[in-house]
Design an enzyme around this catalytic site. Structure first.
Site, mmCIF file in Angstrom:
data_model
loop_
_atom_site.group_PDB
_atom_site.id
_atom_site.type_symbol
_atom_site.label_atom_id
_atom_site.label_comp_id
_atom_site.label_asym_id
_atom_site.label_seq_id
_atom_site.Cartn_x
_atom_site.Cartn_y
_atom_site.Cartn_z
ATOM 1 N N ASN A 135 -1.014 2.757 -8.528
ATOM 2 C CA ASN A 135 -0.205 1.737 -7.837
ATOM 3 C C ASN A 135 0.331 0.634 -8.766
ATOM 4 O OD1 ASN A 135 -2.779 0.604 -8.054
ATOM 5 N ND2 ASN A 135 -2.599 -0.503 -6.119
ATOM 6 N N GLU A 229 -13.275 -1.568 -10.886
ATOM 7 C CA GLU A 229 -12.568 -2.451 -9.947
ATOM 8 C C GLU A 229 -12.040 -1.589 -8.830
ATOM 9 O OE1 GLU A 229 -12.454 -5.509 -9.420
ATOM 10 O OE2 GLU A 229 -13.595 -5.984 -11.206
ATOM 11 N N CYS A 263 -4.447 -3.412 -4.111
ATOM 12 C CA CYS A 263 -5.861 -3.679 -3.817
ATOM 13 C C CYS A 263 -6.013 -5.063 -3.188
ATOM 14 C CB CYS A 263 -6.683 -3.589 -5.085
ATOM 15 S SG CYS A 263 -6.111 -4.667 -6.396
ATOM 16 N N GLU A 360 -10.779 0.117 3.827
ATOM 17 C CA GLU A 360 -9.478 -0.117 3.215
ATOM 18 C C GLU A 360 -8.525 0.998 3.666
ATOM 19 O OE1 GLU A 360 -8.711 0.986 -0.929
ATOM 20 O OE2 GLU A 360 -7.986 -1.048 -1.232
ATOM 21 N N GLU A 439 -12.385 -8.490 -15.156
ATOM 22 C CA GLU A 439 -11.325 -8.103 -16.081
ATOM 23 C C GLU A 439 -10.434 -9.317 -16.335
ATOM 24 O OE1 GLU A 439 -9.892 -4.224 -13.895
ATOM 25 O OE2 GLU A 439 -9.902 -3.969 -16.067
HETATM 26 P P1 NAD Z 1 -8.488 6.946 -6.889
HETATM 27 O O1 NAD Z 1 -9.874 6.423 -6.823
HETATM 28 O O2 NAD Z 1 -8.163 8.131 -6.068
HETATM 29 O O3 NAD Z 1 -8.144 7.363 -8.398
HETATM 30 C C1 NAD Z 1 -8.267 6.450 -9.468
HETATM 31 C C2 NAD Z 1 -8.388 7.209 -10.770
HETATM 32 O O4 NAD Z 1 -9.656 7.901 -10.804
HETATM 33 C C3 NAD Z 1 -7.328 8.287 -10.976
HETATM 34 O O5 NAD Z 1 -6.950 8.311 -12.325
HETATM 35 C C4 NAD Z 1 -8.059 9.561 -10.597
HETATM 36 O O6 NAD Z 1 -7.502 10.731 -11.161
HETATM 37 C C5 NAD Z 1 -9.442 9.263 -11.139
HETATM 38 N N1 NAD Z 1 -10.551 10.044 -10.555
HETATM 39 C C6 NAD Z 1 -10.589 10.692 -9.354
HETATM 40 N N2 NAD Z 1 -11.802 11.262 -9.177
HETATM 41 C C7 NAD Z 1 -12.543 10.968 -10.275
HETATM 42 C C8 NAD Z 1 -13.889 11.249 -10.670
HETATM 43 N N3 NAD Z 1 -14.709 11.959 -9.886
HETATM 44 N N4 NAD Z 1 -14.340 10.743 -11.844
HETATM 45 C C9 NAD Z 1 -13.533 9.987 -12.634
HETATM 46 N N5 NAD Z 1 -12.244 9.701 -12.310
HETATM 47 C C10 NAD Z 1 -11.759 10.185 -11.147
HETATM 48 O O7 NAD Z 1 -7.509 5.723 -6.570
HETATM 49 P P2 NAD Z 1 -5.922 5.713 -6.402
HETATM 50 O O8 NAD Z 1 -5.544 6.376 -5.125
HETATM 51 O O9 NAD Z 1 -5.259 6.186 -7.654
HETATM 52 O O10 NAD Z 1 -5.618 4.140 -6.298
HETATM 53 C C11 NAD Z 1 -5.712 3.408 -5.119
HETATM 54 C C12 NAD Z 1 -7.041 2.680 -5.070
HETATM 55 O O11 NAD Z 1 -7.176 1.825 -6.199
HETATM 56 C C13 NAD Z 1 -7.171 1.747 -3.868
HETATM 57 O O12 NAD Z 1 -8.463 1.872 -3.330
HETATM 58 C C14 NAD Z 1 -6.960 0.357 -4.460
HETATM 59 O O13 NAD Z 1 -7.546 -0.690 -3.731
HETATM 60 C C15 NAD Z 1 -7.590 0.523 -5.792
HETATM 61 N N6 NAD Z 1 -7.124 -0.496 -6.732
HETATM 62 C C16 NAD Z 1 -7.983 -1.488 -7.114
HETATM 63 C C17 NAD Z 1 -7.534 -2.495 -7.974
HETATM 64 C C18 NAD Z 1 -8.456 -3.600 -8.447
HETATM 65 O O14 NAD Z 1 -8.192 -4.169 -9.494
HETATM 66 N N7 NAD Z 1 -9.499 -3.923 -7.710
HETATM 67 C C19 NAD Z 1 -6.219 -2.480 -8.433
HETATM 68 C C20 NAD Z 1 -5.374 -1.444 -8.019
HETATM 69 C C21 NAD Z 1 -5.836 -0.449 -7.179
#
Ligand code: NAD
Length: 460
Positions: A135, A229, A263, A360, A439
């Site tokens: 995102n 995060e 997020c 969420e 961070e």
């Molecule tokens: P996601 O958890 O599906 O994926 C995040 C990353 O993790 C991707 O690169 C994915 O390929 C990888 N991944 C998936 N399974 C894994 C595993 N088992 N081990 C290691 N890596 C793995 O999240 P998303 O759909 O890409 O992003 C949306 C989410 O991110 C929302 O929940 C949002 O709130 C969160 N987010 C948090 C912040 C913050 O700073 N707190 C900022 C932006 C987005």
């Protein structure tokens, strides 16, 4: 190699942005090896050299800002105005860490033995693995990468499959010395392989709570530090004395901008006392005024959801609330035609056990609640396993400061939208939203360095 990853445009799903082999565990292994080779030179370069490299990278990124903003629009459907702002922020982050690289790297403490010296010195962790979501496909990799490099680490980046083209274009634009940044295209398997690889010394993850907790556990089992995060279920408390029009503007854009795929997006609004009577109408008007449509248009605020499955999840959560008696005051429908569009939904009367109240739901949906007083509002705001950001709208500074100390969140925003991040200040969540330290800003140094305590006894 473990198959292929494919990234398509969420507004025009037939537009294939790119297809790449999934690097999988083998790709992670190769990248970790090359990173180790680059580490010696990079970590022993002077801080001045690292500063110069980061400063030059900032200028190179600025030079491709327009092209990269268009790629963000195309690959992740982020409205163009926000895409441009994200790249400008990434440039500023690189410039900030180019300076932070020159910070003092330790302290001198009073020794316990006369004539001795007691020092601390920061040193890099080594090869850091960065796992990022789709995102913020430029800002998040950069806010991990820049502090990592400034303080002498090298990085392997595993971006989300949905934003692979942006990650590769970013790395190309930064044009860092060989091996200092490598991008490993891949899915969850490649991410997991990174956490478990013996050549990775620390992992910084941003993404969903489910995956983040898994990453933190796996890293602990392998004895490496991890930062995760994760998501939020971010509440906004609106008191009766607030400027309700201003609150409605801020809440509507924080909940629905970029189709709620941040997020920090507002997920719940809790109106206190008479605000519960007046706020809904103001919010409906402000939500309906937001332009939904093509993210390439400069006045679009709400673009598409990232995938068809993401839109289905959002629609299912709204439908479940509706069939349990909640009222959808506006929006809550799939748009006909091409792309994963969903009209911004304002939902009233959501039960406390509903997904919209607890989890969420990553889309343009805001649940409305009423509280009789501040006490009840704070209790409701905190009744979630998440703790990323909370906002309060009031004209009473005493009330604002009181609420700010009692809201269980890493960030509290007074009379400001939940969205918006100051890159020079600590950023991160409490409770189930964050693990392993903050961070951004100088707080990032805690994660990207370790401390050696040095005792020097005479003679020296
Ligand atoms: P996601 O958890 O599906 O994926 C995040 C990353 O993790 C991707 O690169 C994915 O390929 C990888 N991944 C998936 N399974 C894994 C595993 N088992 N081990 C290691 N890596 C793995 O999240 P998303 O759909 O890409 O992003 C949306 C989410 O991110 C929302 O929940 C949002 O709130 C969160 N987010 C948090 C912040 C913050 O700073 N707190 C900022 C932006 C987005």
């Amino acid at each position: 190699m473990t198959g292929t990853i494919r990234s398509t445009s969420p507004q025009r799903p037939d537009d294939v942005v790119g297809e790449w082999p999934d690097a999988g565990a083998t790709g992670v292994d190769g990248a970790a090896g090359r990173a180790r080779e680059a580490l010696t030179g990079w970590s022993s370069a002077t801080a001045f050299e690292r500063s110069r490299v980061l400063g030059d990278a900032a200028a190179r990124l600025a030079a491709v800002a327009d092209d990269l903003a268009e790629l963000l629009v195309r690959e992740v459907g982020k409205p163009i105005t926000e895409s441009r702002a994200e790249i400008a922020r990434a440039v500023a982050i690189l410039e900030f860490y180019a300076q932070a690289a020159l910070d003092p790297e330790g302290e001198v403490l009073p020794p316990s033995a006369a004539g001795s010296m007691l020092l601390t010195r920061r040193r890099p962790r080594g090869v850091v693995g960065l796992i990022t979501p789709w995102n913020f496909p430029v800002a998040i990799p950069v806010w991990k990468l820049a502090p990592a490099l400034a303080w002498g680490n090298v990085a392997v980046l595993k971006p989300s499959p949905e934003s692979t083209a942006c990650a590769l274009r970013l790395a190309e634009a930064l044009d860092l010395p060989a091996g200092v940044l490598q991008v490993v295209p891949g899915g969850g398997g490649a991410g997991r392989a990174m956490v478990e690889h013996p050549g990775i010394d620390a992992v910084s993850f941003t993404g969903s709570a489910a995956v983040g907790h898994d990453v933190a556990k796996a890293a602990a089992a392998h004895g490496i530090p991890a930062q995760a995060e994760m998501g939020g279920q971010n509440p906004v408390v609106v008191l009766a004395d607030a400027d309700l029009e201003a609150a409605a503007v801020a809440v509507a854009s924080a909940a629905m901008g970029y189709a709620g795929q941040k997020c920090t997006a507002a997920r719940r609004v809790i109106a206190v006392g008479t605000a519960a009577r007046d706020l809904p109408e103001a919010l409906v008007a402000r939500v309906e005024a937001l332009k939904v449509g093509d993210p390439a248009a400069s006045d679009t605020v709400v673009g598409p959801l990232i995938t068809s499955a993401a839109r289905d999840r959002v629609a299912a959560a709204v439908d479940a609330a509706r069939s349990s008696g909640a009222r959808v005051l506006t929006g809550g429908a799939r748009l006909d035609g091409e792309g994963w569009f969903y009209t911004p939904a304002l939902v009233d009367g959501v039960g406390a056990d509903q997904e919209l109240a607890r989890e969420e739901v990553f889309g343009p949906v805001l649940a409305m609640f009423a509280a009789s007083d501040l006490e009840e509002a704070v209790r409701m705001a905190n009744a979630t396993r998440y703790g990323l950001v909370a906002a309060v709208f009031t004209r009473d500074l005493g009330v604002a400061l009181d609420a700010a100390t009692r809201l269980e969140a890493g960030l509290v925003r007074i009379n400001a939208p939940t969205t918006g991040v100051d890159f020079h200040a600590p950023f991160g969540g409490d409770k189930g939203s964050g693990h392993g330290g903050r961070e951004q800003g100088r707080a990032a140094r805690e994660f990207y360095t370790t401390t050696t305590t040095i005792t020097i006894a005479p003679p020296f």
